[in-house]
Design a protein around this motif. Structure first.
Motif, PDB file in Angstrom:
ATOM      1  N   ASP A   1       0.837  -1.195   0.000  1.00  0.00           N
ATOM      2  CA  ASP A   1       0.000   0.000   0.000  1.00  0.00           C
ATOM      3  C   ASP A   1       0.870   1.243   0.000  1.00  0.00           C
ATOM      4  O   ASP A   1       1.874   1.306   0.680  1.00  0.00           O
ATOM      5  CB  ASP A   1      -0.859   0.062   1.262  1.00  0.00           C
ATOM      6  N   TYR A  32      -3.531   9.671  -7.252  1.00  0.00           N
ATOM      7  CA  TYR A  32      -3.788  11.094  -7.090  1.00  0.00           C
ATOM      8  C   TYR A  32      -3.471  11.491  -5.649  1.00  0.00           C
ATOM      9  O   TYR A  32      -3.670  10.712  -4.729  1.00  0.00           O
ATOM     10  CB  TYR A  32      -5.253  11.413  -7.384  1.00  0.00           C
ATOM     11  N   HIS A  34      -4.476  13.845  -2.642  1.00  0.00           N
ATOM     12  CA  HIS A  34      -5.578  14.661  -2.143  1.00  0.00           C
ATOM     13  C   HIS A  34      -5.189  15.240  -0.787  1.00  0.00           C
ATOM     14  O   HIS A  34      -4.520  14.573   0.000  1.00  0.00           O
ATOM     15  CB  HIS A  34      -6.839  13.815  -1.935  1.00  0.00           C
ATOM     16  N   TYR A  36      -7.154  16.863   2.643  1.00  0.00           N
ATOM     17  CA  TYR A  36      -8.373  17.175   3.364  1.00  0.00           C
ATOM     18  C   TYR A  36      -7.986  17.778   4.709  1.00  0.00           C
ATOM     19  O   TYR A  36      -6.874  17.582   5.185  1.00  0.00           O
ATOM     20  CB  TYR A  36      -9.215  15.916   3.616  1.00  0.00           C
ATOM     21  N   HIS A  49      -6.583  18.696  -4.710  1.00  0.00           N
ATOM     22  CA  HIS A  49      -5.976  17.455  -5.162  1.00  0.00           C
ATOM     23  C   HIS A  49      -5.192  17.708  -6.444  1.00  0.00           C
ATOM     24  O   HIS A  49      -5.411  18.701  -7.140  1.00  0.00           O
ATOM     25  CB  HIS A  49      -7.021  16.355  -5.386  1.00  0.00           C
ATOM     26  N   TYR A  87      -4.883  16.266   6.374  1.00  0.00           N
ATOM     27  CA  TYR A  87      -4.554  14.911   5.931  1.00  0.00           C
ATOM     28  C   TYR A  87      -4.110  14.913   4.472  1.00  0.00           C
ATOM     29  O   TYR A  87      -4.772  15.499   3.614  1.00  0.00           O
ATOM     30  CB  TYR A  87      -5.777  13.986   6.057  1.00  0.00           C
ATOM     31  N   ARG A  91      -4.947   8.125  -3.493  1.00  0.00           N
ATOM     32  CA  ARG A  91      -5.975   7.205  -3.954  1.00  0.00           C
ATOM     33  C   ARG A  91      -5.387   6.366  -5.089  1.00  0.00           C
ATOM     34  O   ARG A  91      -5.030   6.889  -6.133  1.00  0.00           O
ATOM     35  CB  ARG A  91      -7.217   7.928  -4.426  1.00  0.00           C
ATOM     36  N   ASP A  92      -5.304   5.047  -4.829  1.00  0.00           N
ATOM     37  CA  ASP A  92      -4.732   4.138  -5.817  1.00  0.00           C
ATOM     38  C   ASP A  92      -5.542   4.146  -7.099  1.00  0.00           C
ATOM     39  O   ASP A  92      -6.741   4.407  -7.096  1.00  0.00           O
ATOM     40  CB  ASP A  92      -4.735   2.710  -5.276  1.00  0.00           C
ATOM     41  N   GLY A  93      -4.866   3.785  -8.162  1.00  0.00           N
ATOM     42  CA  GLY A  93      -5.577   3.561  -9.399  1.00  0.00           C
ATOM     43  C   GLY A  93      -6.227   2.189  -9.381  1.00  0.00           C
ATOM     44  O   GLY A  93      -6.086   1.435  -8.424  1.00  0.00           O
ATOM     45  N   GLY A  98     -10.867  -4.723  -9.145  1.00  0.00           N
ATOM     46  CA  GLY A  98     -11.536  -3.480  -8.788  1.00  0.00           C
ATOM     47  C   GLY A  98     -11.334  -3.089  -7.336  1.00  0.00           C
ATOM     48  O   GLY A  98     -12.085  -2.298  -6.779  1.00  0.00           O
ATOM     49  N   TYR A  99     -10.316  -3.617  -6.719  1.00  0.00           N
ATOM     50  CA  TYR A  99     -10.084  -3.351  -5.305  1.00  0.00           C
ATOM     51  C   TYR A  99      -9.187  -2.127  -5.159  1.00  0.00           C
ATOM     52  O   TYR A  99      -8.116  -2.085  -5.720  1.00  0.00           O
ATOM     53  CB  TYR A  99      -9.410  -4.575  -4.683  1.00  0.00           C
ATOM     54  N   GLN A 100      -9.635  -1.126  -4.461  1.00  0.00           N
ATOM     55  CA  GLN A 100      -8.824   0.065  -4.252  1.00  0.00           C
ATOM     56  C   GLN A 100      -8.728   0.346  -2.764  1.00  0.00           C
ATOM     57  O   GLN A 100      -9.641   0.083  -2.011  1.00  0.00           O
ATOM     58  CB  GLN A 100      -9.446   1.271  -4.946  1.00  0.00           C
ATOM     59  N   LYS A 101      -7.624   0.883  -2.369  1.00  0.00           N
ATOM     60  CA  LYS A 101      -7.470   1.282  -0.982  1.00  0.00           C
ATOM     61  C   LYS A 101      -7.230   2.777  -0.924  1.00  0.00           C
ATOM     62  O   LYS A 101      -6.558   3.331  -1.762  1.00  0.00           O
ATOM     63  CB  LYS A 101      -6.278   0.570  -0.347  1.00  0.00           C
ATOM     64  N   VAL A 102      -7.794   3.395   0.090  1.00  0.00           N
ATOM     65  CA  VAL A 102      -7.551   4.804   0.327  1.00  0.00           C
ATOM     66  C   VAL A 102      -6.701   4.909   1.570  1.00  0.00           C
ATOM     67  O   VAL A 102      -7.131   4.521   2.640  1.00  0.00           O
ATOM     68  CB  VAL A 102      -8.870   5.568   0.507  1.00  0.00           C
ATOM     69  N   PHE A 104      -4.839   7.051   4.336  1.00  0.00           N
ATOM     70  CA  PHE A 104      -4.736   8.360   4.968  1.00  0.00           C
ATOM     71  C   PHE A 104      -3.379   8.499   5.640  1.00  0.00           C
ATOM     72  O   PHE A 104      -2.876   7.567   6.224  1.00  0.00           O
ATOM     73  CB  PHE A 104      -5.823   8.532   6.022  1.00  0.00           C
TER      74      PHE A 104
ATOM     75  N   PHE B  45     -10.308   3.630   5.716  1.00  0.00           N
ATOM     76  CA  PHE B  45     -11.339   3.424   4.708  1.00  0.00           C
ATOM     77  C   PHE B  45     -11.993   2.062   4.895  1.00  0.00           C
ATOM     78  O   PHE B  45     -11.311   1.049   5.039  1.00  0.00           O
ATOM     79  CB  PHE B  45     -10.679   3.514   3.334  1.00  0.00           C
ATOM     80  N   ASN B  56     -15.161  -0.339  -3.995  1.00  0.00           N
ATOM     81  CA  ASN B  56     -13.869  -0.396  -3.331  1.00  0.00           C
ATOM     82  C   ASN B  56     -14.047  -0.945  -1.927  1.00  0.00           C
ATOM     83  O   ASN B  56     -15.101  -0.784  -1.314  1.00  0.00           O
ATOM     84  CB  ASN B  56     -13.239   1.001  -3.221  1.00  0.00           C
TER      85      ASN B  56
END
Lengths: 114, 114
Positions: A1, A32, A34, A36, A49, A87, A91-93, A98-102, A104, B45, B56
């Motif tokens: 990650d 990307y 970002h 916050y 972002h 923060y 954000r992964d591509g 289709g699994y993405q992790k965000v 922080f 997340f 996701n």
């Protein structure tokens, strides 16, 4: 990650610029960046972002290093209302399935001194 | 335009029980994401729903589940509650476009497990 690293806290005098750093050395090409912020007792609020180029909006500017391994959020004139936890988020591509992790970052608590 | 609303705002449950939290996104938004915020782990997340489908998913056990309805409202369910599930649960909505989108957060639901 992909992970981000931020200083735990920073101080700024009111009306002065603030540079909030974020390291993300394992960033992937499609991530990307970002930013916050979260004011006390509120949900996070979007700030800005970007992907590769520097970005500006009415709230702040985002400076992204050429190698994308770090970025800096710039508040041009800090006000008392800018005191919050900031923060830095990647954000992964799309990945297989289709699994993405965000992810922080730890967040930087900004204190603005009148 | 009304913001993201979450109900209830506060909840106290006992270990072993289950709980359902609700989130109403901003009108027109099709994506709803859920996050858990604790002092020790920060913002993590949980999952994201888009057009009634989970798009996701984060690294949480199967006790955490969610769903989204045709009007984009979303619910999150936690079964067999543990003390460690005590947290602020945040919901965020967005238009659901590509990765570079802005999320609008609700005020959160404060869950306390005793």
């Amino acid at each position: 990650d992909a992970k981000t690293t931020q200083p735990n806290s920073m101080e700024s005098n009111e009306e002065e610029p603030v540079h909030l750093p974020c390291n993300h050395s394992t960033i992937s090409g499609t991530d990307y960046i970002h930013w916050y912020r979260q004011l006390p007792s509120q949900g996070p609020e979007y700030v800005i972002h970007g992907l590769t180029s520097n970005v500006n909006n009415r709230m702040a500017s985002l400076a992204i290093a050429e190698d994308r391994k770090s970025s800096t959020l710039i508040l041009h004139r800090a006000t008392l209302r800018d005191a919050a936890v900031y923060y830095c988020i990647l954000r992964d591509g799309p990945q297989s399935g289709g699994y993405q992790k965000v992810t922080f970052g730890t967040g930087t608590k900004l204190q603005v001194i009148p | 335009k009304a913001g993201v609303t979450q109900t209830p705002r506060y909840l106290i449950k006992t270990r072993g029980q289950q709980v359902t939290l609700s989130c109403s996104p901003i009108s027109g938004h099709r994506s709803v994401s859920w996050y858990q915020q604790t002092p020790g782990q920060g913002l993590q997340f949980l999952f994201e729903y888009f057009s009634e489908t989970q798009r996701n998913k984060g690294n949480f056990p199967g006790r955490f589940s969610g769903r989204q309805f045709s009007n984009s409202r979303s619910e999150m369910n936690v079964s067999t509650l543990e003390l460690g599930d005590s947290a602020l649960y945040l919901c965020a909505s967005s238009s659901g476009g590509p990765s570079s989108y802005e999320q609008y957060f609700g005020p959160g639901t404060r869950l306390t497990v005793t």
